[in-house]
Design a protein around this motif. Structure first.
Motif, PDB file in Angstrom:
ATOM      1  N   SER A  66       0.815  -1.215   0.000  1.00  0.00           N
ATOM      2  CA  SER A  66       0.000   0.000   0.000  1.00  0.00           C
ATOM      3  C   SER A  66       0.848   1.264   0.000  1.00  0.00           C
ATOM      4  CB  SER A  66      -0.925   0.014   1.227  1.00  0.00           C
ATOM      5  OG  SER A  66      -0.161   0.042   2.424  1.00  0.00           O
ATOM      6  N   SER A  67       2.161   1.105   0.158  1.00  0.00           N
ATOM      7  CA  SER A  67       3.066   2.247   0.166  1.00  0.00           C
ATOM      8  C   SER A  67       3.775   2.354  -1.177  1.00  0.00           C
ATOM      9  CB  SER A  67       4.101   2.096   1.286  1.00  0.00           C
ATOM     10  OG  SER A  67       5.083   3.115   1.198  1.00  0.00           O
ATOM     11  N   THR A  68       3.959   3.573  -1.644  1.00  0.00           N
ATOM     12  CA  THR A  68       4.642   3.799  -2.921  1.00  0.00           C
ATOM     13  C   THR A  68       6.060   4.314  -2.711  1.00  0.00           C
ATOM     14  OG1 THR A  68       3.706   6.037  -3.032  1.00  0.00           O
ATOM     15  CG2 THR A  68       2.485   4.260  -4.127  1.00  0.00           C
ATOM     16  N   HIS A  69       6.567   4.159  -1.507  1.00  0.00           N
ATOM     17  CA  HIS A  69       7.925   4.626  -1.205  1.00  0.00           C
ATOM     18  C   HIS A  69       8.929   3.874  -2.083  1.00  0.00           C
ATOM     19  CE1 HIS A  69      10.733   6.599   1.711  1.00  0.00           C
ATOM     20  NE2 HIS A  69      11.555   5.749   1.117  1.00  0.00           N
ATOM     21  N   SER A  70       9.861   4.603  -2.680  1.00  0.00           N
ATOM     22  CA  SER A  70      10.841   4.000  -3.583  1.00  0.00           C
ATOM     23  C   SER A  70      12.241   4.463  -3.208  1.00  0.00           C
ATOM     24  CB  SER A  70      10.533   4.379  -5.036  1.00  0.00           C
ATOM     25  OG  SER A  70      11.462   3.789  -5.919  1.00  0.00           O
ATOM     26  N   THR A  71      13.087   3.520  -2.847  1.00  0.00           N
ATOM     27  CA  THR A  71      14.497   3.784  -2.546  1.00  0.00           C
ATOM     28  C   THR A  71      15.355   3.139  -3.623  1.00  0.00           C
ATOM     29  OG1 THR A  71      14.088   3.886  -0.164  1.00  0.00           O
ATOM     30  CG2 THR A  71      16.346   3.444  -0.864  1.00  0.00           C
ATOM     31  N   TRP A  72      16.368   3.874  -4.077  1.00  0.00           N
ATOM     32  CA  TRP A  72      17.186   3.405  -5.200  1.00  0.00           C
ATOM     33  C   TRP A  72      18.632   3.175  -4.772  1.00  0.00           C
ATOM     34  CZ3 TRP A  72      16.308   3.535 -10.825  1.00  0.00           C
ATOM     35  CH2 TRP A  72      14.946   3.571 -11.143  1.00  0.00           C
ATOM     36  N   PRO A  73      19.073   1.922  -4.633  1.00  0.00           N
ATOM     37  CA  PRO A  73      20.504   1.657  -4.448  1.00  0.00           C
ATOM     38  C   PRO A  73      21.218   1.610  -5.801  1.00  0.00           C
ATOM     39  CG  PRO A  73      19.270  -0.372  -4.248  1.00  0.00           C
ATOM     40  CD  PRO A  73      18.255   0.714  -4.505  1.00  0.00           C
ATOM     41  N   VAL A  74      22.440   2.089  -5.828  1.00  0.00           N
ATOM     42  CA  VAL A  74      23.290   2.022  -7.026  1.00  0.00           C
ATOM     43  C   VAL A  74      24.541   1.242  -6.637  1.00  0.00           C
ATOM     44  CG1 VAL A  74      24.546   3.319  -8.777  1.00  0.00           C
ATOM     45  CG2 VAL A  74      22.395   4.219  -7.865  1.00  0.00           C
ATOM     46  N   VAL A  75      24.720   0.088  -7.254  1.00  0.00           N
ATOM     47  CA  VAL A  75      25.754  -0.862  -6.843  1.00  0.00           C
ATOM     48  C   VAL A  75      26.727  -1.098  -7.991  1.00  0.00           C
ATOM     49  CG1 VAL A  75      26.184  -3.203  -6.000  1.00  0.00           C
ATOM     50  CG2 VAL A  75      24.135  -1.974  -5.259  1.00  0.00           C
ATOM     51  N   LEU A  76      28.016  -1.168  -7.660  1.00  0.00           N
ATOM     52  CA  LEU A  76      29.043  -1.531  -8.633  1.00  0.00           C
ATOM     53  C   LEU A  76      29.480  -2.973  -8.401  1.00  0.00           C
ATOM     54  CD1 LEU A  76      31.416   1.576  -8.914  1.00  0.00           C
ATOM     55  CD2 LEU A  76      29.819   0.718 -10.624  1.00  0.00           C
ATOM     56  N   VAL A  77      29.580  -3.720  -9.489  1.00  0.00           N
ATOM     57  CA  VAL A  77      30.006  -5.121  -9.451  1.00  0.00           C
ATOM     58  C   VAL A  77      31.382  -5.222 -10.090  1.00  0.00           C
ATOM     59  CG1 VAL A  77      29.403  -7.486 -10.063  1.00  0.00           C
ATOM     60  CG2 VAL A  77      27.589  -5.799  -9.700  1.00  0.00           C
ATOM     61  N   THR A  78      32.303  -5.913  -9.435  1.00  0.00           N
ATOM     62  CA  THR A  78      33.664  -6.094  -9.951  1.00  0.00           C
ATOM     63  C   THR A  78      33.773  -7.459 -10.608  1.00  0.00           C
ATOM     64  OG1 THR A  78      34.506  -4.735  -8.131  1.00  0.00           O
ATOM     65  CG2 THR A  78      36.110  -6.017  -9.376  1.00  0.00           C
ATOM     66  N   TYR A  79      33.944  -7.475 -11.930  1.00  0.00           N
ATOM     67  CA  TYR A  79      33.966  -8.736 -12.672  1.00  0.00           C
ATOM     68  C   TYR A  79      35.359  -9.342 -12.786  1.00  0.00           C
ATOM     69  CZ  TYR A  79      29.162  -7.762 -13.957  1.00  0.00           C
ATOM     70  OH  TYR A  79      27.813  -7.512 -13.914  1.00  0.00           O
ATOM     71  N   ASN A  80      36.362  -8.708 -12.194  1.00  0.00           N
ATOM     72  CA  ASN A  80      37.686  -9.329 -12.167  1.00  0.00           C
ATOM     73  C   ASN A  80      37.701 -10.574 -11.289  1.00  0.00           C
ATOM     74  OD1 ASN A  80      37.982  -6.508 -12.947  1.00  0.00           O
ATOM     75  ND2 ASN A  80      40.181  -6.859 -12.835  1.00  0.00           N
ATOM     76  N   LEU A  81      36.813 -10.604 -10.314  1.00  0.00           N
ATOM     77  CA  LEU A  81      36.796 -11.695  -9.346  1.00  0.00           C
ATOM     78  C   LEU A  81      36.219 -12.968  -9.956  1.00  0.00           C
ATOM     79  CD1 LEU A  81      35.481  -9.648  -6.297  1.00  0.00           C
ATOM     80  CD2 LEU A  81      37.790 -10.562  -6.564  1.00  0.00           C
ATOM     81  N   PRO A  82      36.498 -14.113  -9.342  1.00  0.00           N
ATOM     82  CA  PRO A  82      35.905 -15.374  -9.813  1.00  0.00           C
ATOM     83  C   PRO A  82      34.382 -15.324  -9.731  1.00  0.00           C
ATOM     84  CG  PRO A  82      37.693 -15.785  -8.254  1.00  0.00           C
ATOM     85  CD  PRO A  82      37.433 -14.314  -8.223  1.00  0.00           C
TER      86      PRO A  82
END
Length: 249
Positions: A66-82
């Motif tokens: 019933s809530s329209t609250h919107s939080t936006w995370p911005v995440v960086l992924v490191t593809y050098n790792l296995p």
């Protein structure tokens, strides 16, 4: 990340673990990775340089429909790792957390600007970083390979049209769409164009839109074509001030 010996060694894991049988098990086996190696060989020559992906989307942190609250995370992924570590939560970098209650929409550019400045610095000049595995410093550079998001968020991040007739970012003006007369909605057809010319579904007109598909698949638009098309576009960024209604006297 390079201050830990174990993690510093794993950040160059991809350089010795490319696929030998043609199967894709890691982004290092992808065409995008190969394109970067061919286009910028100086960048690719140092296995310590980072290959990043940016993920952004909104969610409701309160788990309340019933809530329209919107939080936006911005995440960086490191593809050098296995592959078993690059997507683990301890190796994901939360660079931004855009609070609600409303989604940022196209104004997400304002929030992303500091991150974009940092990514530009990492790409153009790099930063001096200490490497624990070699007990020395080196110039670290990074490249943003792609973004990860759903289609509406893609429109906000990339500035592409995600509504109306020409919504396909790959087909552009050759997007096959049709406006429904009574529901006043757009439907997107032409998916059979991507099948081989001798595929049986191309001739099954009674199953689909009543027509045999004879067109070939459209050519994917290149980044240079997109840039040239947008050169003369003028944008008026920022929120517009709503004009109140004039009071009648």
């Amino acid at each position: 990340m390079f201050r830990t010996i174990e993690l510093a060694n794993e950040l160059t894991w991809y350089s010795t673990h490319t696929s030998q049988d043609g199967n894709m098990r890691h982004p290092v086996d992808s065409p995008a990775w190969e394109t970067i190696d061919d286009t910028w060989p100086c960048f690719a020559s140092d296995p310590c340089n980072l290959r990043l992906g940016l993920a952004a989307n909104g969610f409701n942190p309160f788990r309340n429909l019933s809530s329209t609250h919107s939080t936006w995370p911005v995440v960086l992924v490191t593809y050098n790792l296995p592959p078993w570590k690059c997507m683990s939560k301890e190796n994901l970098m939360l660079t931004l957390l855009i609070p609600g209650p409303k989604q940022p929409g196209n104004d997400i550019d304002v929030y992303l600007q500091p991150l974009i400045d940092d990514l530009n610095e990492l790409w153009r000049t790099g930063v001096e970083v200490y490497d624990a595995s070699s007990n020395s410093t080196f110039n670290l550079k990074a490249i943003l390979m792609w973004t990860i998001n759903d289609f509406p968020a893609y429109g906000n991040l990339a500035g592409c049209c995600v509504k109306d007739r020409y919504v396909c970012p790959a087909c552009g003006l050759k997007t096959c769409s049709e406006r429904l007369k009574f529901s006043k909605k757009n439907v997107y057809l032409g998916h059979r164009r991507f099948l081989p010319m001798n595929h049986t579904l191309r001739k099954m007109n009674s199953w689909l839109n009543g027509a045999e598909e004879t067109a070939d698949k459209p050519r994917i638009i290149s980044g240079k074509e997109v840039r040239l098309a947008c050169e003369e576009v003028e944008n008026d960024f920022g929120k517009k001030k709503k004009m109140g209604k004039e009071r009648k006297i």
